[in-house]
Scaffold this active site. Structure first.
Site, short mmCIF file in Angstrom:
data_model
loop_
_atom_site.label_atom_id
_atom_site.label_comp_id
_atom_site.label_asym_id
_atom_site.label_seq_id
_atom_site.Cartn_x
_atom_site.Cartn_y
_atom_site.Cartn_z
N ASP A 28 0.86 -1.18 0.00
CA ASP A 28 0.00 0.00 0.00
C ASP A 28 0.90 1.23 0.00
O ASP A 28 2.10 1.14 -0.28
CB ASP A 28 -0.97 -0.03 1.18
CG ASP A 28 -0.28 -0.11 2.53
OD1 ASP A 28 0.90 0.29 2.63
OD2 ASP A 28 -0.91 -0.56 3.50
N LYS A 177 -13.03 -1.31 -2.66
CA LYS A 177 -12.11 -0.32 -2.11
C LYS A 177 -10.74 -0.51 -2.73
O LYS A 177 -10.26 -1.65 -2.83
CB LYS A 177 -12.00 -0.44 -0.59
CG LYS A 177 -11.16 0.67 0.05
CD LYS A 177 -11.24 0.65 1.56
CE LYS A 177 -10.33 -0.37 2.18
NZ LYS A 177 -10.38 -0.37 3.65
N LYS A 179 -6.56 1.11 -2.91
CA LYS A 179 -5.56 1.88 -2.20
C LYS A 179 -5.14 3.10 -3.01
O LYS A 179 -5.02 3.03 -4.25
CB LYS A 179 -4.34 1.02 -1.89
CG LYS A 179 -4.65 -0.21 -1.04
CD LYS A 179 -5.05 0.18 0.37
CE LYS A 179 -5.24 -1.04 1.24
NZ LYS A 179 -5.50 -0.69 2.65
N GLU A 260 -8.90 2.27 12.22
CA GLU A 260 -8.41 0.89 12.25
C GLU A 260 -7.09 0.74 12.99
O GLU A 260 -6.81 -0.32 13.55
CB GLU A 260 -8.25 0.35 10.84
CG GLU A 260 -7.12 0.98 10.04
CD GLU A 260 -6.95 0.35 8.68
OE1 GLU A 260 -5.87 -0.20 8.41
OE2 GLU A 260 -7.89 0.41 7.87
N HIS A 309 -12.63 -2.99 10.63
CA HIS A 309 -11.46 -3.31 9.81
C HIS A 309 -11.10 -4.79 9.89
O HIS A 309 -10.96 -5.34 10.98
CB HIS A 309 -10.27 -2.47 10.29
CG HIS A 309 -8.96 -2.87 9.70
ND1 HIS A 309 -7.99 -3.56 10.42
CD2 HIS A 309 -8.44 -2.69 8.45
CE1 HIS A 309 -6.94 -3.77 9.64
NE2 HIS A 309 -7.19 -3.27 8.45
#
Length: 377
Positions: A28, A177, A179, A260, A309
């Site tokens: 990420d 979703k 990144k 998270e 999360h």
């Protein structure tokens, strides 16, 4: 002589450290900015609690990258404190385990080790009642909206991200979703635009910057993303920049989500007080279900959205018990660890009729075990 209210006693506690391999190096924004190395495995801590009446509870905690051996070591130290205890007294046992290691703190690694025991005790309690955990807690719904994250990491070419998004939606996932936080902000905008064009305007789309923007960059990126009708922008700032997240939430129409990485009820209390649109607590990170429920109740009083999360095997039950319509996050990474599969269809993750969490450890989980310890009364 035991009180007649004591129905059972803990007779054995087993902990296992399992190294879960991941497909390739997961990256990420923290990897692209040089803060972390690609993630190749997850250290999963399991706790199995057995009682005199023959009930068994399964609990889960985890650590990404470093920390797994530390969690296991702390769990090994405190596990004997559960022997002979009434497993129904979950809140009292959480306090007992916490005070045993209070000198190393009331958040972080210490409570993440406790989380495995806490989840196991809740699993056991629901099994004794013959109910799925969500029903024991008091479910508001029998299914929860779910979105996929595992197909949207920054190491994946955009062509692969688009293909994975299409596959996820075809399999019954309700949202996507991906990144963001690439050093070149134009790359972020191009990737998100491409996904939006591929899945259409009606499919929920979220982005996650993994704490990699400063305040000016977050302002610019949130503004650039406004036309794309995102369901939320996640962790645009450092996890502890509560004021910064609150300012973004006040400024933009797109909801701001975070939480998270917070490791205690106290930290979530500060976040909620500052003001944010969507809270994303992680039960293993905050100390288990007992502490998650504290956060969940606070968020509900403030009428905030909830999107827990990771670890969907636990969070499905907690989200189902939340008063407002929540989201849960879908990763297939944990699938090999369990014999059961969660029911995902029509954009939602559905509760099963199995008692407790509804999952049991697979032979593969046993094969990936790198350390274990058991204590008996």
């Amino acid at each position: 002589m035991a009180s007649p209210a004591v129905l059972d006693r803990v007779t054995a506690v087993k902990i296992s450290s399992v190294t879960l391999p991941l497909p390739g190096g997961i990256s990420d924004a923290k990897v692209l900015t040089g803060r972390q190395r690609p993630m190749t495995e997850v250290a999963v801590l399991f706790a199995e609690i057995t009682t005199a009446a023959g009930f068994e509870g399964l609990g889960i905690s985890y650590s990404k990258r470093a920390g797994g051996p530390g969690q296991f070591a702390h769990a090994e130290e405190i596990a004997p404190l559960l022997l002979g205890e009434d497993p129904s007294d979950i809140a009292r046992l959480w306090d007992k385990l916490m005070w045993a290691g209070a000198s190393v703190g009331r958040s972080g690694l210490a409570v993440q080790a406790i989380a495995a025991f806490d989840v196991a005790l809740w699993d056991l309690k629901a099994k004794r009642a013959g109910l799925p955990l969500a029903k024991l807690l008091g479910a508001h719904r029998d299914s929860v909206r779910c979105y996929n994250t595992s197909g949207g990491f920054l190491h994946s070419p955009i062509e692969e991200v688009l293909e994975r998004a299409t596959e996820s939606l075809s399999s019954g996932i309700g949202g996507i979703k991906i990144k963001v936080g690439h050093p070149d902000h134009a790359v972020d905008l191009a990737r998100v635009t491409a996904v939006r064009e591929k899945i259409g305007d009606r499919v929920p789309l979220m982005v996650d910057a993994n704490q990699q923007w400063d305040r000016p960059t977050a302002q610019r990126m949130c503004r650039a993303f406004e036309p794309l009708n995102l369901t939320w922008i996640e962790e645009p700032l450092d996890a502890y920049d509560f004021a910064g997240h609150a300012a973004l939430a006040r400024t933009f129409d797109t909801p701001i989500a975070t939480g998270e990485m917070l490791a205690s009820v106290a930290e979530h209390t500060e976040l909620i007080r500052a003001g944010v649109d969507i809270v994303q607590p992680d039960a293993p990170r905050v100390g288990g279900i007992t502490r998650f429920l504290d956060i969940m109740n606070h968020a509900a009083r403030e009428q905030l959205q909830l999107a827990p999360h990771f670890v969907m095997e636990v969070h499905l039950h907690l989200a189902a018990a939340y008063p407002l319509e929540p989201w849960v996050e879908h990763f297939e990474w944990f699938d090999p660890l369990f014999n059961e599969r969660l029911d995902i269809r029509d954009g939602r993750m559905h509760l099963s009729g199995r008692p407790g969490l509804g999952v049991t450890l697979s032979d593969q989980a046993r094969a990936w075990t790198v350390a274990e310890h058991e204590v008996r009364a």
